[in-house]
Design an enzyme around this catalytic site. Structure first.
Site, mmCIF file in Angstrom:
data_model
loop_
_atom_site.group_PDB
_atom_site.id
_atom_site.type_symbol
_atom_site.label_atom_id
_atom_site.label_comp_id
_atom_site.label_asym_id
_atom_site.label_seq_id
_atom_site.Cartn_x
_atom_site.Cartn_y
_atom_site.Cartn_z
ATOM 1 N N ASP A 67 0.819 -1.215 0.000
ATOM 2 C CA ASP A 67 0.000 0.000 0.000
ATOM 3 C C ASP A 67 0.854 1.267 0.000
ATOM 4 O O ASP A 67 2.085 1.208 0.160
ATOM 5 C CB ASP A 67 -0.961 0.000 1.212
ATOM 6 C CG ASP A 67 -0.288 -0.446 2.510
ATOM 7 O OD1 ASP A 67 0.970 -0.406 2.586
ATOM 8 O OD2 ASP A 67 -0.996 -0.831 3.454
ATOM 9 N N ASP A 136 -7.380 -2.502 14.535
ATOM 10 C CA ASP A 136 -8.762 -2.786 14.117
ATOM 11 C C ASP A 136 -8.853 -4.038 13.239
ATOM 12 O O ASP A 136 -9.883 -4.306 12.636
ATOM 13 C CB ASP A 136 -9.376 -1.561 13.403
ATOM 14 C CG ASP A 136 -8.637 -1.193 12.107
ATOM 15 O OD1 ASP A 136 -7.708 -1.924 11.704
ATOM 16 O OD2 ASP A 136 -8.988 -0.165 11.502
ATOM 17 N N HIS A 138 -7.151 -4.720 10.515
ATOM 18 C CA HIS A 138 -6.924 -4.578 9.066
ATOM 19 C C HIS A 138 -5.626 -5.249 8.627
ATOM 20 O O HIS A 138 -4.656 -5.286 9.380
ATOM 21 C CB HIS A 138 -6.948 -3.103 8.631
ATOM 22 C CG HIS A 138 -5.807 -2.269 9.111
ATOM 23 N ND1 HIS A 138 -5.935 -0.951 9.483
ATOM 24 C CD2 HIS A 138 -4.485 -2.543 9.271
ATOM 25 C CE1 HIS A 138 -4.760 -0.466 9.834
ATOM 26 N NE2 HIS A 138 -3.861 -1.410 9.711
ATOM 27 N N GLU A 143 -9.560 -1.697 5.697
ATOM 28 C CA GLU A 143 -10.203 -1.326 6.957
ATOM 29 C C GLU A 143 -11.485 -2.139 7.162
ATOM 30 O O GLU A 143 -12.001 -2.731 6.207
ATOM 31 C CB GLU A 143 -10.531 0.177 6.930
ATOM 32 C CG GLU A 143 -9.302 1.073 6.799
ATOM 33 C CD GLU A 143 -8.434 1.116 8.059
ATOM 34 O OE1 GLU A 143 -8.467 0.172 8.875
ATOM 35 O OE2 GLU A 143 -7.692 2.104 8.212
HETATM 36 P P1 PGA Z 1 2.325 -1.352 12.667
HETATM 37 O O1 PGA Z 1 1.095 -1.295 11.649
HETATM 38 O O2 PGA Z 1 3.226 -2.420 12.145
HETATM 39 O O3 PGA Z 1 2.965 0.002 12.587
HETATM 40 O O4 PGA Z 1 1.770 -1.685 13.999
HETATM 41 C C1 PGA Z 1 0.481 -2.472 11.266
HETATM 42 C C2 PGA Z 1 -0.666 -2.186 10.327
HETATM 43 O O5 PGA Z 1 -1.336 -1.152 10.486
HETATM 44 O O6 PGA Z 1 -0.902 -3.000 9.430
#
Ligand code: PGA
Length: 263
Positions: A67, A136, A138, A143
């Site tokens: 992404d 959450d 995702h 999302e």
């Molecule tokens: P993080 O993010 O590795 O910074 O905890 C994970 C994500 O949002 O997929």
């Protein structure tokens, strides 16, 4: 789903790096799916170490990132292209022309999304996808509510994600509201994937992903349909799993099989 619980994020990242390195040695032209964020940093550091001191060769590897934020140029310090350059690409011998991060400045995202999918297909599909998970639930920027069959497209970030990512930008106001992201369907087509999660703030999302019902409200749970997933956790992110003792038994069985104790 194979659930591996390591004592710490360091151990988990080393375990993941060993799996990635094994794949690269077996298939030097492998197509890697890469993730950004805090979670894979130690894994990338270990891969860099393996490149520098063990000669792990990335010269024929192709990569596709999950992404990118919409509106950020590749040179922006918070763009995911910049993250990948700084935290992995410039330290290994990957050919930068074979690295792909979605373009956060494409003008026509619908066309661009299908082009990104075509590039993945033409490369032969993703052999190995690395994933983190949001609080959450995702995966990539899919999302809650994302279609479980979704493909690369624009997504609006959820308020929780904006709050979580504000730590990288300084303030929540500075976090872009939109991202271009591989879909859940794109991720499900990878041949193998590793989901990494470390820290107690991920415990709830991991319990829902691994042991909860499959639901678009926790897009990580769609991995229950994936053909080959390894979930690598530390003690904290594993702390809400109900079937912990079973996962430990499975790991013990793997160990005994590998050591030849079981014929
Ligand atoms: P993080 O993010 O590795 O910074 O905890 C994970 C994500 O949002 O997929």
């Amino acid at each position: 789903m194979r659930v591996i619980i390591e004592p710490s994020a360091e151990h988990g990242s080393q375990r993941a790096a060993a799996i990635v390195a094994q794949l690269i040695r077996k298939k030097p032209r492998a197509i890697l799916g890469l993730a950004t964020g805090g979670t894979p940093l130690k894994l990338y550091q270990e891969l860099i170490r393996m490149h520098q001191s063990e000669g792990l060769d990335f010269s024929r590897i192709t990569s596709f990132n999950l992404d990118e934020y919409v509106g950020l140029p590749p040179t922006h310090p918070q763009s995911y292209r910049h993250f990948m350059t700084e935290n992995l690409f410039r330290h290994i011998n990957i050919d930068i022309r074979n690295t792909h991060v979605p373009d956060g400045r494409a003008l026509d995202y619908e066309t661009y999304g299908s082009q990104y999918e075509t590039m993945i297909d033409e490369a032969g599909g993703i052999d190995f996808q690395i994933l983190g998970i949001g609080r959450d639930g995702h995966i990539a920027f899919n999302e809650p509510g994302s279609s479980l069959g979704s493909r690369t497209r624009l997504k609006t970030l959820a308020p929780e994600t904006i709050r979580d990512n504000a730590r990288f930008f300084g303030t929540a106001e500075d976090v872009p509201r939109l991202a271009i992201t591989m879909g859940v369907g794109t991720i499900l087509e990878s041949k193998k994937c590793i989901l990494l999660a470390f820290g107690k703030e991920k415990a709830e999302a991991i319990a829902a992903t691994v042991e909860g019902p499959v639901t678009a409200q926790v897009t990580g749970s769609a991995l229950q349909f994936h053909r080959d997933v390894v979930v690598i956790l530390d003690e904290e992110s594993a702390s809400q799993l109900q079937r912990r003792s079973y996962y430990d038994e499975v790991e013990e069985a793997h160990r005994r099989l590998q050591s030849g104790e079981v014929k």
